[in-house]
Design a protein around this motif. Sequence first.
Motif, PDB file in Angstrom:
ATOM      1  N   LEU A  90       0.550  -1.252   0.078  1.00 23.82           N
ATOM      2  CA  LEU A  90      -0.219  -0.048   0.088  1.00 23.82           C
ATOM      3  C   LEU A  90       0.952   1.067  -0.122  1.00 23.82           C
ATOM      4  CD1 LEU A  90      -3.202   0.917   0.315  1.00 23.82           C
ATOM      5  CD2 LEU A  90      -2.736   1.166   2.919  1.00 23.82           C
ATOM      6  N   ASP A  91       1.762   1.333   0.887  1.00 24.31           N
ATOM      7  CA  ASP A  91       2.630   2.439   0.788  1.00 24.31           C
ATOM      8  C   ASP A  91       3.292   2.749  -0.553  1.00 24.31           C
ATOM      9  OD1 ASP A  91       2.158   2.778   3.930  1.00 24.31           O
ATOM     10  OD2 ASP A  91       4.166   1.790   4.178  1.00 24.31           O
ATOM     11  N   THR A  92       3.695   1.761  -1.393  1.00 28.74           N
ATOM     12  CA  THR A  92       4.355   2.119  -2.411  1.00 28.74           C
ATOM     13  C   THR A  92       3.113   2.904  -3.223  1.00 28.74           C
ATOM     14  OG1 THR A  92       5.622   0.356  -2.535  1.00 28.74           O
ATOM     15  CG2 THR A  92       5.101   1.204  -4.869  1.00 28.74           C
ATOM     16  N   GLY A  93       2.055   2.204  -3.360  1.00 28.58           N
ATOM     17  CA  GLY A  93       0.863   3.219  -4.153  1.00 28.58           C
ATOM     18  C   GLY A  93       0.941   4.645  -3.835  1.00 28.58           C
ATOM     19  N   LEU A  94       0.731   4.728  -2.478  1.00 28.53           N
ATOM     20  CA  LEU A  94       0.496   6.122  -1.761  1.00 28.53           C
ATOM     21  C   LEU A  94       1.711   7.142  -2.174  1.00 28.53           C
ATOM     22  CD1 LEU A  94      -0.574   5.040   1.753  1.00 28.53           C
ATOM     23  CD2 LEU A  94      -2.140   6.352   0.049  1.00 28.53           C
ATOM     24  N   ARG A  95       2.830   6.564  -2.133  1.00 31.54           N
ATOM     25  CA  ARG A  95       4.183   7.239  -2.489  1.00 31.54           C
ATOM     26  C   ARG A  95       4.090   7.688  -3.994  1.00 31.54           C
ATOM     27  NH1 ARG A  95       8.268   5.781  -5.006  1.00 31.54           N
ATOM     28  NH2 ARG A  95       8.042   3.417  -4.521  1.00 31.54           N
ATOM     29  N   LEU A  96       3.568   6.758  -4.801  1.00 30.14           N
ATOM     30  CA  LEU A  96       3.626   7.039  -6.208  1.00 30.14           C
ATOM     31  C   LEU A  96       2.417   8.087  -6.647  1.00 30.14           C
ATOM     32  CD1 LEU A  96       4.204   3.486  -7.934  1.00 30.14           C
ATOM     33  CD2 LEU A  96       5.923   5.493  -7.697  1.00 30.14           C
ATOM     34  N   ALA A  97       1.588   7.878  -5.947  1.00 31.19           N
ATOM     35  CA  ALA A  97       0.295   8.940  -6.044  1.00 31.19           C
ATOM     36  C   ALA A  97       0.795  10.362  -5.648  1.00 31.19           C
ATOM     37  CB  ALA A  97      -0.896   8.432  -5.214  1.00 31.19           C
ATOM     38  N   ALA A  98       1.695  10.272  -4.397  1.00 30.75           N
ATOM     39  CA  ALA A  98       2.000  11.564  -4.060  1.00 30.75           C
ATOM     40  C   ALA A  98       2.965  12.260  -4.970  1.00 30.75           C
ATOM     41  CB  ALA A  98       2.421  11.590  -2.444  1.00 30.75           C
ATOM     42  N   HIS A  99       3.866  11.326  -5.443  1.00 30.55           N
ATOM     43  CA  HIS A  99       5.034  12.033  -6.497  1.00 30.55           C
ATOM     44  C   HIS A  99       4.877  11.368  -7.815  1.00 30.55           C
ATOM     45  CE1 HIS A  99       6.827  13.721  -2.969  1.00 30.55           C
ATOM     46  NE2 HIS A  99       6.826  12.721  -2.383  1.00 30.55           N
ATOM     47  N   TRP A 100       4.097  11.841  -8.683  1.00 29.68           N
ATOM     48  CA  TRP A 100       3.337  11.007  -9.760  1.00 29.68           C
ATOM     49  C   TRP A 100       4.434  10.846 -10.685  1.00 29.68           C
ATOM     50  CZ3 TRP A 100      -0.514   8.038 -10.196  1.00 29.68           C
ATOM     51  CH2 TRP A 100      -0.942   7.625 -11.289  1.00 29.68           C
ATOM     52  N   PRO A 101       4.798   9.664 -11.131  1.00 32.64           N
ATOM     53  CA  PRO A 101       5.928   9.529 -11.956  1.00 32.64           C
ATOM     54  C   PRO A 101       5.539   9.418 -13.382  1.00 32.64           C
ATOM     55  CG  PRO A 101       5.187   7.350 -11.050  1.00 32.64           C
ATOM     56  CD  PRO A 101       4.362   8.236 -10.603  1.00 32.64           C
ATOM     57  N   PHE A 102       4.503   9.405 -13.974  1.00 32.22           N
ATOM     58  CA  PHE A 102       3.997   9.627 -15.283  1.00 32.22           C
ATOM     59  C   PHE A 102       3.838  10.949 -15.772  1.00 32.22           C
ATOM     60  CE2 PHE A 102       2.727   5.239 -13.216  1.00 32.22           C
ATOM     61  CZ  PHE A 102       3.323   4.444 -14.096  1.00 32.22           C
ATOM     62  N   ASP A 103       3.736  11.082 -17.045  1.00 32.29           N
ATOM     63  CA  ASP A 103       3.362  12.361 -17.671  1.00 32.29           C
ATOM     64  C   ASP A 103       1.974  12.511 -17.813  1.00 32.29           C
ATOM     65  OD1 ASP A 103       2.435  11.287 -20.117  1.00 32.29           O
ATOM     66  OD2 ASP A 103       4.594  11.200 -20.976  1.00 32.29           O
ATOM     67  N   ASP A 104       1.461  13.706 -18.101  1.00 31.67           N
ATOM     68  CA  ASP A 104       0.345  14.157 -18.328  1.00 31.67           C
ATOM     69  C   ASP A 104      -0.738  13.297 -19.153  1.00 31.67           C
ATOM     70  OD1 ASP A 104       0.925  16.146 -16.551  1.00 31.67           O
ATOM     71  OD2 ASP A 104       0.772  17.753 -17.985  1.00 31.67           O
ATOM     72  N   ASP A 105       0.072  12.778 -20.462  1.00 34.83           N
ATOM     73  CA  ASP A 105      -0.710  11.988 -21.018  1.00 34.83           C
ATOM     74  C   ASP A 105      -1.252  10.505 -20.596  1.00 34.83           C
ATOM     75  OD1 ASP A 105      -0.652  14.139 -22.867  1.00 34.83           O
ATOM     76  OD2 ASP A 105       1.287  13.142 -23.788  1.00 34.83           O
ATOM     77  N   VAL A 106      -0.828   9.939 -19.831  1.00 34.06           N
ATOM     78  CA  VAL A 106      -1.230   8.846 -19.269  1.00 34.06           C
ATOM     79  C   VAL A 106      -2.429   8.827 -18.655  1.00 34.06           C
ATOM     80  CG1 VAL A 106      -0.684   7.116 -17.404  1.00 34.06           C
ATOM     81  CG2 VAL A 106       1.146   7.732 -18.784  1.00 34.06           C
TER      82      VAL A 106
END
Length: 331
Positions: free
Chosen positions: A214-230
């Motif tokens: 779960l923490d991995t998902g929360l971290r990625l949501a907070a620091h979004w690794p994908f660009d705007d087109d995703v």
Amino acid sequence: MIRLEDVARAAGVSKSTASRALSRPDLVAAGTREKVQRLAAEMGLSLNPAARALFTGRTGTVAMVVPSLTNPYFGPILAGAQRELSASGGHALISSASDGDREVELAASLLGHADGVLLVTPRAPEERLRELATRIPLAVIDRPVPELPAYVADTPRGVGLLAAHLLELGHRRIGYVGGPDGSSLDRLRIDAAQDRVRTAGGRLDVVGSESPDLDTGLRLAAHWPFDDDVTAVVAYSSYIALGLLIGLRERGVEVPGRMSVAAVDHLAAVGGNGSGPLLTALRVPLEELGRAAAAALVGSTPAPAEVTRIGTELLLGRSTGAPAPRSPRGT
């Protein structure tokens, strides 16, 4: 107390033949096997584990080695294997190993103490696994190792179905959150998704993850690794996906709509409120994997040295839908 010698005498065979008829029936002629087994049942022969090992050379124990005892993905696999072993009068010895070297060391240390070893998602090199299999009966779960009995959920094909579902909804830039480094099966999943997306004229962006939680998902949501087109993301595990759902919604990102989220397993695919499950995911037959691999080790005939693939099922939830024109960075 009825002993093995008593059954052998009544059947008119040697003690070793009676032992084989009970422990390795494939090595005994059908008539003799059936006679010994019938007499053993009628006379009430019951061998405790120590006696079984003494008379038959088998302990009734199968060892199961997993990378972690805290990862919920492994629980159903172990439960399925234990049910299969219990049905045949055996039992399991469960341990964990943090790396490939430790996996092999643990399995080798069980020579003479277990009838076989189940390695779940092992990380040791294939050559070492094949060498280990020459010393102790071995089956592998969730990793396709050539020349060994291997039982694998066909998640690569399932991920292709997930990608096709998202493409049908209209997504053309899709993100993929991968698993820990060294997962050969995850590489196959990524390849399957890339093939589907490229064939449709889209693009798959891949990022790795340290752990499938779960923490991995929360971290990625907070620091979004994908660009705007995703506009859609497929996660290596449902716990990562659940963290993404929570984190994105905390940022005010509509799911689905501005972002669709799907997962490669269904372990956290909960939250049904009468309108279906929350999370779009694959139903992975984890218990079936455990049962099939355990049956291969305790069966009367050797397991085939080949990869057995068990299919997955696409479960549609409320976390995927047609893409909206805006991206998560608009918040």
